[in-house]
Design a protein around this motif. Sequence first.
Motif, PDB file in Angstrom:
ATOM      1  N   LYS A   1      -1.780  10.578  -6.616  1.00  0.00           N
ATOM      2  CA  LYS A   1      -0.980  11.760  -6.278  1.00  0.00           C
ATOM      3  C   LYS A   1      -0.932  11.856  -4.768  1.00  0.00           C
ATOM      4  CE  LYS A   1      -0.538  16.717  -7.201  1.00  0.00           C
ATOM      5  NZ  LYS A   1      -1.165  17.899  -7.855  1.00  0.00           N
ATOM      6  N   THR A   2       0.235  11.629  -4.213  1.00  0.00           N
ATOM      7  CA  THR A   2       0.366  11.512  -2.759  1.00  0.00           C
ATOM      8  C   THR A   2       0.471  12.876  -2.091  1.00  0.00           C
ATOM      9  OG1 THR A   2       2.744  11.162  -3.109  1.00  0.00           O
ATOM     10  CG2 THR A   2       1.374   9.220  -2.790  1.00  0.00           C
ATOM     11  N   VAL A   3       0.098  12.895  -0.803  1.00  0.00           N
ATOM     12  CA  VAL A   3       0.166  14.138  -0.036  1.00  0.00           C
ATOM     13  C   VAL A   3       1.616  14.467   0.261  1.00  0.00           C
ATOM     14  CG1 VAL A   3      -2.098  13.752   1.000  1.00  0.00           C
ATOM     15  CG2 VAL A   3      -0.054  12.903   2.155  1.00  0.00           C
ATOM     16  N   ALA A   4       1.845  15.726   0.558  1.00  0.00           N
ATOM     17  CA  ALA A   4       3.208  16.184   0.835  1.00  0.00           C
ATOM     18  C   ALA A   4       3.749  15.545   2.112  1.00  0.00           C
ATOM     19  CB  ALA A   4       3.232  17.702   0.967  1.00  0.00           C
TER      20      ALA A   4
ATOM     21  N   GLN B   1      13.471  11.638   9.922  1.00  0.00           N
ATOM     22  CA  GLN B   1      12.414  11.995  10.858  1.00  0.00           C
ATOM     23  C   GLN B   1      11.152  12.460  10.139  1.00  0.00           C
ATOM     24  OE1 GLN B   1      14.537  14.964  13.167  1.00  0.00           O
ATOM     25  NE2 GLN B   1      14.752  13.540  14.880  1.00  0.00           N
ATOM     26  N   LYS B   2      11.272  12.883   8.882  1.00  0.00           N
ATOM     27  CA  LYS B   2      10.117  13.354   8.134  1.00  0.00           C
ATOM     28  C   LYS B   2       9.114  12.216   7.950  1.00  0.00           C
ATOM     29  CE  LYS B   2      12.509  16.983   5.553  1.00  0.00           C
ATOM     30  NZ  LYS B   2      12.811  17.537   4.204  1.00  0.00           N
ATOM     31  N   ILE B   3       7.837  12.575   8.024  1.00  0.00           N
ATOM     32  CA  ILE B   3       6.768  11.581   7.963  1.00  0.00           C
ATOM     33  C   ILE B   3       6.136  11.580   6.580  1.00  0.00           C
ATOM     34  CG2 ILE B   3       4.591  10.838   8.966  1.00  0.00           C
ATOM     35  CD1 ILE B   3       5.384  12.376  11.497  1.00  0.00           C
ATOM     36  N   ALA B   4       6.212  10.455   5.892  1.00  0.00           N
ATOM     37  CA  ALA B   4       5.578  10.315   4.581  1.00  0.00           C
ATOM     38  C   ALA B   4       4.275   9.546   4.755  1.00  0.00           C
ATOM     39  CB  ALA B   4       6.510   9.585   3.615  1.00  0.00           C
ATOM     40  N   LYS B   5       3.150  10.231   4.622  1.00  0.00           N
ATOM     41  CA  LYS B   5       1.856   9.582   4.782  1.00  0.00           C
ATOM     42  C   LYS B   5       1.476   8.830   3.523  1.00  0.00           C
ATOM     43  CE  LYS B   5      -0.444  12.241   8.376  1.00  0.00           C
ATOM     44  NZ  LYS B   5      -1.709  12.908   8.753  1.00  0.00           N
ATOM     45  N   SER B   6       0.870   7.667   3.714  1.00  0.00           N
ATOM     46  CA  SER B   6       0.425   6.872   2.568  1.00  0.00           C
ATOM     47  C   SER B   6      -1.008   7.266   2.232  1.00  0.00           C
ATOM     48  CB  SER B   6       0.529   5.377   2.895  1.00  0.00           C
ATOM     49  OG  SER B   6       1.855   5.023   3.197  1.00  0.00           O
ATOM     50  N   GLU B   7      -1.155   8.491   1.778  1.00  0.00           N
ATOM     51  CA  GLU B   7      -2.453   9.025   1.422  1.00  0.00           C
ATOM     52  C   GLU B   7      -2.337   9.797   0.118  1.00  0.00           C
ATOM     53  OE1 GLU B   7      -3.723  11.502   4.583  1.00  0.00           O
ATOM     54  OE2 GLU B   7      -3.947   9.892   6.047  1.00  0.00           O
TER      55      GLU B   7
ATOM     56  N   GLY C   1      -1.479   0.937   1.860  1.00  0.00           N
ATOM     57  CA  GLY C   1      -0.430   0.297   2.632  1.00  0.00           C
ATOM     58  C   GLY C   1       0.906   1.013   2.531  1.00  0.00           C
ATOM     59  N   LYS C   2       1.633   1.041   3.620  1.00  0.00           N
ATOM     60  CA  LYS C   2       2.900   1.777   3.661  1.00  0.00           C
ATOM     61  C   LYS C   2       3.995   1.119   2.837  1.00  0.00           C
ATOM     62  CE  LYS C   2       2.047   3.646   8.293  1.00  0.00           C
ATOM     63  NZ  LYS C   2       2.527   3.736   9.701  1.00  0.00           N
ATOM     64  N   PHE C   3       3.909  -0.196   2.659  1.00  0.00           N
ATOM     65  CA  PHE C   3       5.012  -0.897   2.013  1.00  0.00           C
ATOM     66  C   PHE C   3       4.677  -1.330   0.583  1.00  0.00           C
ATOM     67  CE2 PHE C   3       5.211  -1.712   6.612  1.00  0.00           C
ATOM     68  CZ  PHE C   3       6.419  -1.076   6.882  1.00  0.00           C
ATOM     69  N   GLY C   4       3.551  -0.887   0.077  1.00  0.00           N
ATOM     70  CA  GLY C   4       3.197  -1.229  -1.304  1.00  0.00           C
ATOM     71  C   GLY C   4       3.374  -0.025  -2.208  1.00  0.00           C
ATOM     72  N   GLY C   5       3.497  -0.275  -3.484  1.00  0.00           N
ATOM     73  CA  GLY C   5       3.541   0.820  -4.441  1.00  0.00           C
ATOM     74  C   GLY C   5       4.922   1.172  -4.939  1.00  0.00           C
TER      75      GLY C   5
ATOM     76  N   ASP D   1      -3.232 -13.047  14.175  1.00  0.00           N
ATOM     77  CA  ASP D   1      -2.214 -12.129  14.681  1.00  0.00           C
ATOM     78  C   ASP D   1      -1.404 -11.549  13.517  1.00  0.00           C
ATOM     79  OD1 ASP D   1      -3.008 -12.673  17.262  1.00  0.00           O
ATOM     80  OD2 ASP D   1      -1.495 -14.240  17.580  1.00  0.00           O
ATOM     81  N   PHE D   2      -1.113 -10.274  13.610  1.00  0.00           N
ATOM     82  CA  PHE D   2      -0.288  -9.553  12.634  1.00  0.00           C
ATOM     83  C   PHE D   2      -0.920  -9.470  11.243  1.00  0.00           C
ATOM     84  CE2 PHE D   2       2.557 -11.904  15.572  1.00  0.00           C
ATOM     85  CZ  PHE D   2       2.985 -10.812  16.326  1.00  0.00           C
ATOM     86  N   ALA D   3      -2.231  -9.760  11.150  1.00  0.00           N
ATOM     87  CA  ALA D   3      -2.893  -9.676   9.850  1.00  0.00           C
ATOM     88  C   ALA D   3      -3.453  -8.283   9.576  1.00  0.00           C
ATOM     89  CB  ALA D   3      -4.026 -10.695   9.762  1.00  0.00           C
ATOM     90  N   ALA D   4      -3.587  -7.474  10.605  1.00  0.00           N
ATOM     91  CA  ALA D   4      -4.210  -6.161  10.460  1.00  0.00           C
ATOM     92  C   ALA D   4      -3.230  -5.128   9.902  1.00  0.00           C
ATOM     93  CB  ALA D   4      -4.742  -5.692  11.808  1.00  0.00           C
ATOM     94  N   GLN D   5      -3.759  -4.247   9.061  1.00  0.00           N
ATOM     95  CA  GLN D   5      -3.002  -3.088   8.594  1.00  0.00           C
ATOM     96  C   GLN D   5      -3.595  -1.841   9.225  1.00  0.00           C
ATOM     97  OE1 GLN D   5      -1.293  -2.948   4.557  1.00  0.00           O
ATOM     98  NE2 GLN D   5      -2.844  -4.477   4.016  1.00  0.00           N
ATOM     99  N   GLU D   6      -2.744  -1.051   9.826  1.00  0.00           N
ATOM    100  CA  GLU D   6      -3.211   0.104  10.585  1.00  0.00           C
ATOM    101  C   GLU D   6      -3.523   1.282   9.674  1.00  0.00           C
ATOM    102  OE1 GLU D   6      -0.687   2.884  13.262  1.00  0.00           O
ATOM    103  OE2 GLU D   6      -1.371   1.261  14.590  1.00  0.00           O
ATOM    104  N   VAL D   7      -4.617   1.976   9.989  1.00  0.00           N
ATOM    105  CA  VAL D   7      -4.982   3.192   9.267  1.00  0.00           C
ATOM    106  C   VAL D   7      -5.484   4.207  10.286  1.00  0.00           C
ATOM    107  CG1 VAL D   7      -7.346   2.374   8.841  1.00  0.00           C
ATOM    108  CG2 VAL D   7      -6.354   4.133   7.361  1.00  0.00           C
ATOM    109  N   GLU D   8      -5.148   5.460  10.066  1.00  0.00           N
ATOM    110  CA  GLU D   8      -5.536   6.521  10.991  1.00  0.00           C
ATOM    111  C   GLU D   8      -6.657   7.358  10.389  1.00  0.00           C
ATOM    112  OE1 GLU D   8      -3.449  10.440  12.970  1.00  0.00           O
ATOM    113  OE2 GLU D   8      -2.315   8.555  13.025  1.00  0.00           O
ATOM    114  N   ILE D   9      -7.765   7.478  11.129  1.00  0.00           N
ATOM    115  CA  ILE D   9      -8.909   8.270  10.695  1.00  0.00           C
ATOM    116  C   ILE D   9      -9.374   9.118  11.876  1.00  0.00           C
ATOM    117  CG2 ILE D   9     -11.216   8.222   9.667  1.00  0.00           C
ATOM    118  CD1 ILE D   9     -10.657   5.359   8.769  1.00  0.00           C
ATOM    119  N   ASP D  10      -9.564  10.404  11.639  1.00  0.00           N
ATOM    120  CA  ASP D  10      -9.986  11.306  12.730  1.00  0.00           C
ATOM    121  C   ASP D  10      -9.062  11.210  13.931  1.00  0.00           C
ATOM    122  OD1 ASP D  10     -12.131  12.206  11.240  1.00  0.00           O
ATOM    123  OD2 ASP D  10     -13.569  10.813  12.123  1.00  0.00           O
TER     124      ASP D  10
END
Length: 297
Positions: A111-114, A129-135, A167-171, A272-281
Amino acid sequence: MSEQVRASHPATKSSGLGNEHHCCLEKEFNSRFGKQQTCIKTPTASSYLHHNTFCEMKLFVLSTLLAAAGQASAFAPGSSNFCATRLMANVLEGKEIEKDFTPIQNMLLVKTVAVLDQTEGGLFLTGKQKIAKSEGVVTAAGDGRINSESGFQSPMPVSIGDGLSFGKFGGEEVKYNGATHTLIRDDDILVKYPGGTDRTLGNAEVVWDNVLVKVSKHEIEETGGILIAATTKKATVSSVGEVLKVGPGRYAFNGELMEMDVVPGDMVKFRDFAAQEVEIDDEKFAVIRMTDLLAKF
């Protein structure tokens, strides 16, 4: 629950609900809670068979709630809703479904966040412009991936109620029971927060053979030491960083857990380019699979 108690209970006494209605409620509970019970209806109350006292208690509670809500008569014999209307029908993409929507194998229902439609400064965002978080939070999960060669089934790395970043592009996005959900694979998980704990670095965990890395600062390349305009500088993302969290490892085809080659505190070089970015704190980190790590120091 005895026959005397059931007969005197307001939910059955006032609405004329007898053994037949009781059986209908039991079937409803079985379909909702997955507890398979068999009830046998006969003309006499004394010959009505009950297989489980716990099931009787559930039915007693349900009949009490129905009576309080004035809904018990809707399930009385002769009613058009008798044994036909679900108490809480599931709705998938606008259509009612008889069963729960359950992922299979290594799939998860999250169940994804708003979607964020307002900035921290109070500005409203519209359209793209709306931001869809993958959380989100895990609401259902399959039993795990089955190895096609050995038949070994890997246990799922998360539990229902865990918070996730993925991941932003999965699911695959679905609308289920009025809320936006996403179907993802266990490999799409970047970070989990067990039991829905706060999304902090201390609570964050990585799954399988993933590692959480604090990437070194971006490097700025310049040509031959000659100063060039800022707009022509080529910024490249560093592929070096410090390991902060390490997953438990991945299962081999025979069911043995393969050990990880790095530990927290190691510095690593990765593809290179193997990392997937995630935001914490409010800070950005990278999640990298063990197979994409090239060296440690």
